[in-house]
Design a protein around this motif. Structure first.
Motif, PDB file in Angstrom:
ATOM      1  N   LEU A  84      -1.432  44.357  44.454  1.00 46.40           N
ATOM      2  CA  LEU A  84      -2.676  44.952  44.948  1.00 46.40           C
ATOM      3  C   LEU A  84      -3.498  45.605  43.835  1.00 46.40           C
ATOM      4  O   LEU A  84      -4.705  45.346  43.728  1.00 46.40           O
ATOM      5  CB  LEU A  84      -2.374  45.951  46.072  1.00 46.40           C
ATOM      6  N   PRO A  85      -2.906  46.448  42.971  1.00 50.78           N
ATOM      7  CA  PRO A  85      -3.724  47.017  41.872  1.00 50.78           C
ATOM      8  C   PRO A  85      -4.262  45.949  40.922  1.00 50.78           C
ATOM      9  O   PRO A  85      -5.396  46.050  40.433  1.00 50.78           O
ATOM     10  CB  PRO A  85      -2.742  47.963  41.174  1.00 50.78           C
ATOM     11  N   ARG A  86      -3.449  44.912  40.660  1.00 53.91           N
ATOM     12  CA  ARG A  86      -3.907  43.851  39.757  1.00 53.91           C
ATOM     13  C   ARG A  86      -5.099  43.110  40.345  1.00 53.91           C
ATOM     14  O   ARG A  86      -6.089  42.829  39.655  1.00 53.91           O
ATOM     15  CB  ARG A  86      -2.748  42.884  39.485  1.00 53.91           C
ATOM     16  N   LEU A  87      -5.025  42.798  41.650  1.00 51.91           N
ATOM     17  CA  LEU A  87      -6.149  42.113  42.283  1.00 51.91           C
ATOM     18  C   LEU A  87      -7.387  43.009  42.348  1.00 51.91           C
ATOM     19  O   LEU A  87      -8.527  42.534  42.228  1.00 51.91           O
ATOM     20  CB  LEU A  87      -5.749  41.672  43.702  1.00 51.91           C
ATOM     21  N   VAL A 129      -6.675  42.301  53.872  1.00 52.66           N
ATOM     22  CA  VAL A 129      -5.326  41.753  53.684  1.00 52.66           C
ATOM     23  C   VAL A 129      -4.327  42.872  53.447  1.00 52.66           C
ATOM     24  O   VAL A 129      -3.204  42.868  53.971  1.00 52.66           O
ATOM     25  CB  VAL A 129      -5.323  40.750  52.514  1.00 52.66           C
ATOM     26  N   GLY A 130      -4.736  43.889  52.681  1.00 51.91           N
ATOM     27  CA  GLY A 130      -3.834  45.006  52.420  1.00 51.91           C
ATOM     28  C   GLY A 130      -3.481  45.769  53.681  1.00 51.91           C
ATOM     29  O   GLY A 130      -2.330  46.188  53.865  1.00 51.91           O
ATOM     30  N   MET A 131      -4.441  45.971  54.584  1.00 51.82           N
ATOM     31  CA  MET A 131      -4.146  46.670  55.837  1.00 51.82           C
ATOM     32  C   MET A 131      -3.221  45.848  56.732  1.00 51.82           C
ATOM     33  O   MET A 131      -2.432  46.403  57.506  1.00 51.82           O
ATOM     34  CB  MET A 131      -5.445  46.965  56.586  1.00 51.82           C
ATOM     35  N   GLU A 132      -3.301  44.526  56.636  1.00 56.81           N
ATOM     36  CA  GLU A 132      -2.420  43.682  57.449  1.00 56.81           C
ATOM     37  C   GLU A 132      -1.003  43.640  56.888  1.00 56.81           C
ATOM     38  O   GLU A 132      -0.032  43.628  57.639  1.00 56.81           O
ATOM     39  CB  GLU A 132      -2.987  42.257  57.517  1.00 56.81           C
ATOM     40  N   VAL A 133      -0.892  43.622  55.566  1.00 57.08           N
ATOM     41  CA  VAL A 133       0.414  43.430  54.931  1.00 57.08           C
ATOM     42  C   VAL A 133       1.095  44.752  54.614  1.00 57.08           C
ATOM     43  O   VAL A 133       2.294  44.926  54.871  1.00 57.08           O
ATOM     44  CB  VAL A 133       0.243  42.588  53.638  1.00 57.08           C
ATOM     45  N   ALA A 134       0.345  45.691  54.067  1.00 63.54           N
ATOM     46  CA  ALA A 134       0.948  46.968  53.635  1.00 63.54           C
ATOM     47  C   ALA A 134      -0.036  48.100  53.897  1.00 63.54           C
ATOM     48  O   ALA A 134      -0.650  48.626  52.963  1.00 63.54           O
ATOM     49  CB  ALA A 134       1.330  46.901  52.152  1.00 63.54           C
ATOM     50  N   PRO A 135      -0.218  48.492  55.155  1.00 61.80           N
ATOM     51  CA  PRO A 135      -1.205  49.552  55.449  1.00 61.80           C
ATOM     52  C   PRO A 135      -0.831  50.907  54.881  1.00 61.80           C
ATOM     53  O   PRO A 135      -1.678  51.793  54.802  1.00 61.80           O
ATOM     54  CB  PRO A 135      -1.222  49.574  56.991  1.00 61.80           C
ATOM     55  N   HIS A 136       0.434  51.069  54.471  1.00 64.01           N
ATOM     56  CA  HIS A 136       0.860  52.367  53.936  1.00 64.01           C
ATOM     57  C   HIS A 136       0.445  52.548  52.475  1.00 64.01           C
ATOM     58  O   HIS A 136       0.502  53.662  51.944  1.00 64.01           O
ATOM     59  CB  HIS A 136       2.381  52.493  54.052  1.00 64.01           C
ATOM     60  N   GLU A 139      -3.273  53.769  47.957  1.00 66.44           N
ATOM     61  CA  GLU A 139      -3.823  53.969  46.619  1.00 66.44           C
ATOM     62  C   GLU A 139      -4.785  52.851  46.234  1.00 66.44           C
ATOM     63  O   GLU A 139      -5.866  53.095  45.680  1.00 66.44           O
ATOM     64  CB  GLU A 139      -2.695  54.051  45.580  1.00 66.44           C
ATOM     65  N   SER A 140      -4.415  51.626  46.544  1.00 64.73           N
ATOM     66  CA  SER A 140      -5.294  50.505  46.160  1.00 64.73           C
ATOM     67  C   SER A 140      -6.588  50.546  46.972  1.00 64.73           C
ATOM     68  O   SER A 140      -7.661  50.183  46.465  1.00 64.73           O
ATOM     69  CB  SER A 140      -4.568  49.173  46.389  1.00 64.73           C
ATOM     70  N   LEU A 141      -6.519  51.026  48.225  1.00 67.82           N
ATOM     71  CA  LEU A 141      -7.731  51.144  49.040  1.00 67.82           C
ATOM     72  C   LEU A 141      -8.683  52.159  48.416  1.00 67.82           C
ATOM     73  O   LEU A 141      -9.883  51.915  48.279  1.00 67.82           O
ATOM     74  CB  LEU A 141      -7.371  51.548  50.477  1.00 67.82           C
ATOM     75  N   PHE A 198     -13.540  53.865  44.960  1.00 70.31           N
ATOM     76  CA  PHE A 198     -14.116  54.566  43.806  1.00 70.31           C
ATOM     77  C   PHE A 198     -14.659  53.584  42.767  1.00 70.31           C
ATOM     78  O   PHE A 198     -15.644  53.883  42.083  1.00 70.31           O
ATOM     79  CB  PHE A 198     -13.082  55.514  43.206  1.00 70.31           C
ATOM     80  N   ASP A 199     -14.027  52.399  42.651  1.00 69.39           N
ATOM     81  CA  ASP A 199     -14.591  51.367  41.779  1.00 69.39           C
ATOM     82  C   ASP A 199     -15.967  50.934  42.283  1.00 69.39           C
ATOM     83  O   ASP A 199     -16.899  50.696  41.495  1.00 69.39           O
ATOM     84  CB  ASP A 199     -13.660  50.154  41.722  1.00 69.39           C
TER      85      ASP A 199
END
Length: 1127
Positions: free
Chosen positions: A480-483, A506-513, A516-518, A523-524
């Motif tokens: 997630l951080p790399r993407l 995709v992040g909320m579906e796979v790893a909503p916990h 940090e990446s969200l 902020f980016d």
């Protein structure tokens, strides 16, 4: 021709010389004498007494001759039974108690209400009918017919009935059994058993006492060998199986397999961290596609798959498969693509859907490389912003294909983890994955990593992000951080923000916990926000001819989704920090709108004044302020702001809204803030808002383009004002309704109003404001009905109008109630269910009048009841459904009879009889054609039960209604292969048997039935018997016909039914009747068509009855009824 004995005119002894004239109504001048008084007819039947004018008045009325007592005392009905209630202004006389002094003309009189008018000097005593339950018109007890229904016992030979030649059927049913109804009711009543309540309740679980005496050999059983008993709540079925479901046992022993349902359940479990309060992407998809459209031409690079890439057969060698895939890659490098230009939006959508289907087909045919190429090609389309207004919709369509690809890859790898010995658990770890699955998974990631272009490589890898679970526990958290950092390489701010939105999704579906990446994505995005107002974007907008206010809303779907993902279950501190960061940026209207769209409504509502301040500071040129106020209003409709700020918030918002010149912009904002106004303020503020809407939408008929928003305003207003007296007192509400000029829309609005009224109006109303307004609304719905209106629509409209009619009540003001029903009939004449409801309502009104007067009508109430009856008599013929008319004639006749309107009741019953020949053979029931005879049979049985208590008319002979009905039944064309006609004749026999009783089973209060009028006279019974003989002859003739037609089973069934009727209603002490019953018994058993169990039970019943008092003759009958075996 009518069968013998069915003519309407009785023999001479039954000429009712007493004219029952004008049962209701007035007779201004009617001097007349009795025909056949003083013994001119047979004394026992000389009804010299005039039963006239039970209701109404007669202004000049001379007493009949025949009151002198010249006829024998027991039978001379010379006494006048007239005018039980009411007065006769010009007829004041009362019979005196001495013979021959009864006439005193021109004096008003009323018989005593006490019950009898006893005249001495040879005149008989006239008693009122015994009081019964008011209006009780229950069906005639058809005991034997009910018990015989369903008997199947055919026979053919007519020998058992051959003795019934011409003239031999006489006096068979002429001996009806005398019935003591009270004793029969008492004998049938269930015995009362005392019940100890205690803890007992029928809805409590059953307590089963299980006794175990030996060890059960089932696997897993732990029962002891010693005898033990335990009392507990046990399911008796589960206890038999020792709690083991046999289907579960089979499933446990079956070969494990990963089915579609198990995969769906697994996916649902993995996503269970996200609760139902999180709005899914699927709910936003349709709105985006509908909102972001274009009329410009589009282009697409469509992949043209090579035929050489088709999968080989199972016998293909590995070298063939390798060569085939190399050829596919060569095709791809050479460019087997085709660019389609000048596509409309719909054509573009169709092409994308074709690609989605091609992906599924390629995967199903094991062409994985082709599937990957399709996904790569589709991902490249997301870098194209040539038609920028369509980009959000394009993003939705392309990501649907990416989701399909990611799901296919994941399920393929997961299926490789399943073998015959083990199943991968739902929450598995990489240690549970075999090497083959891991190798395949790595192969997919390596293929994707070799994609040269950034955007397709990012999207395809993000689509299979979930597959990292097969490789390592930290795979997703590392990817997630790399993407997220990879997105920094996308220069176009619009493309990059949608890429971030997809990664967040995709992040909320796979790893909503993994929050940090969200947060990092958010902020980016803030760091690159200034690019939106940079020269590059501005130049692109100039080239495409797009204004900044049209460009900025394109960011909203992606930004709203990013903000929603970050704010989900986020702490207050994070939300406050995000709001402050947005506040510091210039030109932050777009960010502010996304914050209000995505953050929790409670967070926004408590800071509503702060947000209003920020909205005021925003630059109007970039993002319109009215959209910001609309977003704020949506939040305030969901959560309440501080009470002290509510009015100020409304004023600040409406200052901006009311200045909008564009009607569409205005109505979009006003629609939202109307709900806030209705929720927190009174009708005065709501009236002001509605007036402002009318002011803005009336010029140039702007309302014609905004019907959906206007409908939404109406729904919100009526949702908060359940008191319709308050709602219709809002001055501008009805003028607001007038803006709905389009008929279909106006009808929909009226339906919404009526649905709310029916749902929330608790008490009946007579408020003239409500009645006038809702009559107008219902009239609008009714007038929309035409020849093309669907039946379902008609039913819905009728249901709503009927709901309104039921809620109108003027209390004791019955005349006003009837006037309302008259007006409603004129307004809703095109909807048959409404007319039916009105007829029932008027009948109920007549019965309520009877209840108030306790059956003793005054002149005024008698006239009112007759008006109600006339309303029904006039309305019923306008109905289309013939069975509806029949049943309403019967029901209204019963109501008229209960209110002592005898001639009106006769008119209803005659109308029903005259309508029976018009009954068609087939009728439409719920869109299907069904035979009508069963419905006609049901109606006639109900009709017979009413005819029992209808008194005869002196001018028409004995049982004139029964005779007319029998003539109609005889002339009706019945089905050749049916027996309904004979079943009706059997019911007629039951009716005639009940009519021969000394006291009838039931009565109507203050209405003398024939048991009181004839007093069980022998000549009346003889006339009754002749009708019985005629009906019986018809039944026997039909049984003969069945023998000729070889319809043995029907003959047996009807024979047994006839036997049961004789058993229930006939006097079997009569030898001929007894012999007939024996012959019918034999007929039912001939040829082995009878049901042996039924015959045995019938015989047991006869033996049981023979033990009752006065039933000893049944013992001999039982001996003459043998049981025959089929052999």
């Amino acid at each position: 021709m009518a069968p013998p004995g069915l003519s309407g005119r009785g023999p001479a002894p039954y000429n009712h010389g007493a004219v029952r004239a004008q049962r209701e109504g007035t007779c201004p001048s009617q001097s007349w004498r009795l025909q056949g008084s003083a013994g001119e007819a047979y004394a026992p039947y000389n009804h010299g007494a005039l039963r006239a004018q039970r209701e109404g008045t007669c202004h000049s009325f001379m007493a009949p001759s025949g009151l002198s007592g010249t006829a024998p005392a027991p039978h001379n009905h010379g006494a006048l039974r007239a005018q039980r209630e009411g007065t006769c202004p010009s007829q004041s006389w009362r019979p005196r108690r001495s013979a021959g002094e009864s006439i005193c003309p021109l004096q008003s009189w009323r018989p005593e209400r006490g019950g009898a008018c006893e005249v001495k000097g040879g005149l008989p005593q006239y008693k009122r009918s015994r009081d019964r339950e008011d209006g009780r018109l229950s069906l005639l007890a058809r005991t034997a017919a009910t018990s015989s229904r369903g008997l199947e016992a055919p026979n053919r030979d007519w020998t058992p009935l051959s003795f019934l030649g011409s003239g031999r059927a006489k006096h068979l049913l002429g001996h009806s059994r005398s019935r003591n109804y009270k004793a029969e009711f008492a004998s049938c009543r269930l015995e009362a058993v005392p019940l100890e309540f205690g803890d007992y309740h029928p809805l409590k679980p059953i307590t089963v006492t299980e006794s175990k005496t030996k060890k059960v050999s089932r696997k897993g059983s732990t029962s002891s060998t010693s005898s033990s008993s335990s009392s507990s709540v046990v399911d008796p079925l589960s206890s038999v199986l020792d709690g083991t479901d046999p289907l579960s046992m089979f499933a446990a022993t079956a070969e494990p397999a990963a089915t579609d349902s198990s995969r769906k359940r697994r996916d649902r479990d993995e996503n269970s961290i996200v609760g139902s309060d999180f709005e899914p992407w699927a709910s936003k998809r349709g709105e985006i596609l509908a909102r972001y459209t274009t009329t410009e031409k589009l282009s697409i690079n469509l992949f043209m798959g090579s035929e050489k890439g088709k999968a080989g057969t199972a016998t293909s060698a590995m070298s063939e498969k390798v060569r085939t895939r190399l050829e596919e890659l060569d095709d791809f490098e050479e460019g087997s693509q085709k660019e389609l230009l000048n596509l409309t939006q719909q054509d573009y959508v169709n092409r994308i859907e074709e690609l989605n289907q091609s992906l599924k087909d390629a995967w199903a045919s094991d062409q994985k490389v082709k599937a990957l190429k399709i996904v790569i090609q589709c991902s490249k389309l997301l870098s194209d912003t040539s038609v920028i207004q369509f980009y959000p919709s394009k993003f939705v369509l392309i990501t649907d294909i990416l989701d399909t690809f990611g799901k296919l890859v994941y399920e393929r790898i997961f299926s490789m983890c399943v073998d015959n010995r083990s199943v991968l658990p739902d929450h598995f770890s990489p240690e549970n994955v075999n090497d083959t699955a891991k190798e395949t998974c790595l192969n997919w990631f390596f293929k994707i990593a070799s994609i040269r272009e950034l955007i397709p490589r990012f999207y395809v890898e993000a689509s299979i992000l979930k597959c990292n679970k097969f490789l390592s526990k930290m795979g997703i958290s590392e990817c997630l951080p790399r993407l997220t950092c990879m997105i920094r390489g996308i220069g176009d701010p619009l493309v990059s923000v949608y890429a971030r939105a997809y990664l967040c999704r995709v992040g909320m579906e796979v790893a909503p916990h993994l929050k940090e990446s969200l947060n990092k994505n958010f902020f980016d995005f803030l760091l690159t926000f200034k690019q939106i107002h940079g020269d590059t974007v501005q130049n692109q907008l100039v080239v495409q001819g797009v204004e900044l206010p049209s460009y900025l809303p394109l960011y909203s779907p992606a930004m709203d989704w990013i903000f929603q993902c970050i704010s989900y279950h986020a702490p207050e501190a994070l939300l406050t920090e995000m709001m402050e960061r947005c506040k510091k940026l210039g030109n932050n209207a777009l960010l502010l709108n996304s914050v209000m769209s995505a953050f929790r409504a409670e967070f926004i509502a408590t800071r509503s004044m702060d947000f209003i301040g920020m909205i005021k500071e925003c630059d109007e040129s970039g993002f319109p302020k009215h959209l910001l106020f609309r977003s704020l209003g949506l939040n305030l409709a969901l959560a309440d702001p501080p009470e002290g700020d509510r009015l100020q918030i409304l004023n600040e918002a409406w200052k901006v809204i009311t200045k909008l010149k564009n009607p569409q912009d205005y109505i979009n904002c006003a629609e939202v803030w109307v709900e806030y106004t209705c929720k927190h303020f009174t009708k005065r503020e709501v009236n002001t808002v509605l007036a402002d809407v009318i002011k803005h939408m009336t010029p140039d008929r702007a309302f014609e383009d905004s019907y959906p928003q206007l409908q939404s305003i109406i729904k919100k207003v009526i949702a908060h004002f359940h008191d319709f007296s308050v709602l219709f007192s809002v001055e501008k509400f009805l003028p607001f309704l007038d803006m709905f000029q389009k008929e279909s829309v106006r009808v929909e609005v009226c339906k919404c109003i009526m649905e709310v009224f029916i749902k929330h109006q608790q008490e009946p109303t007579k408020d003239p404001v409500i009645l006038n307004a809702l009559l107008h609304v219902c009239k609008t719905m009714h007038d929309s009905v035409n020849a093309l209106t669907l039946e379902d629509e008609k039913r819905m409209l009728a249901y709503l109008i009927n709901g309104f009619i039921k809620m109108v009540s003027f209390g004791r003001d019955f005349e006003q109630q009837l006037s309302f029903y008259v007006e409603a009939r004129s307004m809703f004449c095109n909807l048959e269910p409404v007319l039916v409801q009105l007829i029932h309502s008027v009948n109920r009104l007549a019965m309520e009048t009877r209840k108030v007067m306790k059956g003793n009508h005054s002149r005024k109430t008698a006239a009112f009841v007759r008006a109600c009856v006339a309303y029904c008599f006039i309305t019923i013929p306008s109905l289309v459904s013939i069975f509806t008319r029949l049943n309403l004639y019967l029901h209204s006749g019963q109501v008229a009879l209960a209110n002592q309107c005898l001639s009106q009741a006769d008119a209803f019953f005659k109308a029903a009889i005259s309508l029976i020949p018009e009954v068609p053979k087939m009728i439409n029931i719920d869109g299907k054609m069904r035979p009508s005879e069963s419905f006609l049979l049901e109606f006639l049985c109900n009709f017979f039960s009413t005819l029992l208590i209808v008194p005869d008319h002196p001018e028409h002979g004995v049982l004139f209604l029964v005779r007319e009905l029998l003539n109609v039944i005889q002339d009706y064309t019945w089905e050749d292969n049916g027996d309904d006609k004979i079943r009706i004749y059997t019911c007629v026999l039951h009716l005639l048997s009940a009519m021969s009783q000394e006291t009838y089973l039931y009565h109507i209060d203050k209405v003398d039935s024939n048991d009181s009028l004839y007093g069980g006279d022998s000549k009346f019974l003889a006339e009754n018997n002749k009708l019985c003989e005629t009906v019986m002859a018809q039944i026997l003739e039909h049984l003969k016909t069945l023998a000729k037609d070889e319809a043995l089973k029907r003959q047996s069934s009807l024979g047994l039914s006839f036997f049961n009727s004789i058993l229930a209603h006939g006097d079997l002490r009569n030898n001929r009747l007894n012999q007939l019953s024996v012959n019918l018994w034999h007929l039912a058993q001939r040829h082995g068509c009878a049901d042996t169990r039924t015959m045995v039970k019938t015989l047991e019943y006869i033996k049981r009855r023979s033990k009752q008092p006065d039933m000893g003759h049944l013992t001999e009958l039982a001996l003459r009824l043998p049981l025959q075996t089929r052999t």
